[in-house]
Design an enzyme around this catalytic site. Sequence first.
Site, PDB file in Angstrom:
ATOM      1  N   GLY A 177      -5.397   6.197 -21.509  1.00  0.00           N
ATOM      2  CA  GLY A 177      -6.393   6.185 -20.930  1.00  0.00           C
ATOM      3  C   GLY A 177      -5.880   6.176 -19.323  1.00  0.00           C
ATOM      4  O   GLY A 177      -7.072   5.712 -17.727  1.00  0.00           O
ATOM      5  N   CYS A 195      -8.380   3.874 -31.054  1.00  0.00           N
ATOM      6  CA  CYS A 195      -7.738   3.745 -29.166  1.00  0.00           C
ATOM      7  C   CYS A 195      -9.237   3.076 -29.156  1.00  0.00           C
ATOM      8  O   CYS A 195     -10.359   3.662 -29.210  1.00  0.00           O
ATOM      9  CB  CYS A 195      -7.778   5.190 -29.527  1.00  0.00           C
ATOM     10  SG  CYS A 195      -7.692   5.324 -27.495  1.00  0.00           S
ATOM     11  N   CYS A 202      -6.671  -3.007 -25.537  1.00  0.00           N
ATOM     12  CA  CYS A 202      -6.029  -1.502 -26.344  1.00  0.00           C
ATOM     13  C   CYS A 202      -4.918  -1.578 -27.466  1.00  0.00           C
ATOM     14  O   CYS A 202      -4.750  -3.078 -27.592  1.00  0.00           O
ATOM     15  CB  CYS A 202      -4.942  -1.051 -25.044  1.00  0.00           C
ATOM     16  SG  CYS A 202      -3.697   0.431 -25.488  1.00  0.00           S
ATOM     17  N   THR A 203      -5.341  -0.596 -28.105  1.00  0.00           N
ATOM     18  CA  THR A 203      -4.776  -1.411 -29.468  1.00  0.00           C
ATOM     19  C   THR A 203      -2.724  -1.633 -29.700  1.00  0.00           C
ATOM     20  O   THR A 203      -2.337  -1.832 -30.393  1.00  0.00           O
ATOM     21  CB  THR A 203      -4.598  -0.167 -30.944  1.00  0.00           C
ATOM     22  OG1 THR A 203      -4.270   1.339 -30.540  1.00  0.00           O
ATOM     23  CG2 THR A 203      -6.192  -0.533 -30.734  1.00  0.00           C
TER      24      THR A 203
END
Length: 259
Positions: free
Chosen positions: A43, A73, A183-184
């Site tokens: 990120g 992602c 976000c996973t």
Amino acid sequence: MSKHPIGIFDSGIGGTSIFKEIRALLPNEEIIYLADSKNAPYGNKSEENIIQLSIKNTELLLKKNCKIIVVACNTATTNAIDYLRKNYKIPFIGIEPAIKPASLLSASKAIGILATKGTLSSALFHKTSDLYAKNVTVVERIGEGLVPLIEAGKQNSDEIKKLLIGYIEPMLKANIDYLVLGCTHYPYLIPQLKEILPSHVKIIDSGLAVAKQTEAVLKANDLLNKEKTNGFVQFYTNSDVDILKTFVEDSFEVNYLDF
């Protein structure tokens, strides 16, 4: 090719939240998972760097004969999936924050989005937001520091809770009734989030939708595995094997791989 594995990659262990949904829906499919924890988080990286990391992961999964690749992602999806689809012939499944359902379902017309800098600053995110959230107040917060703590196995720590309170507070002041996890890694924070959020605020992540889309694309391309037995699962990480093991079932094979 129908018996070939589904490939999944993420910037670490976060995508295991997506893996679990796919495994539950398609238990007979063989799956190979890459946890690129050495380079987590994605990120805060440049778009060019994220594309190069996604190429590296894709090439490795192709060498392992994967028939479809799930980019588990949000940051890699929003920054690299267009490139991957243009340059490789197999299908790719991406993940975006669930802005559309949250915006449509919101009664207060205010939603919160917790995501990485790479996701929130991407062109794809802004395109989706402009398309579906025109009449909704969107409170965005970068989850700075959350991914490294989850990667270290500290998802239940006081440190994480303190960060979450700081990120959620402005959202509550804006009267959100939906919180979108962009976000996973973040589904692993749902127990902590439920302690912070009022009961009327609903949490949305993309896991089940991604699993259903994976099934649909496999069907459309005649790639579903027709075997009746459970498919094998292999996890690969370029970081701490023991931490990854705590996020998956004991029966699954977890290996270190320098990639």
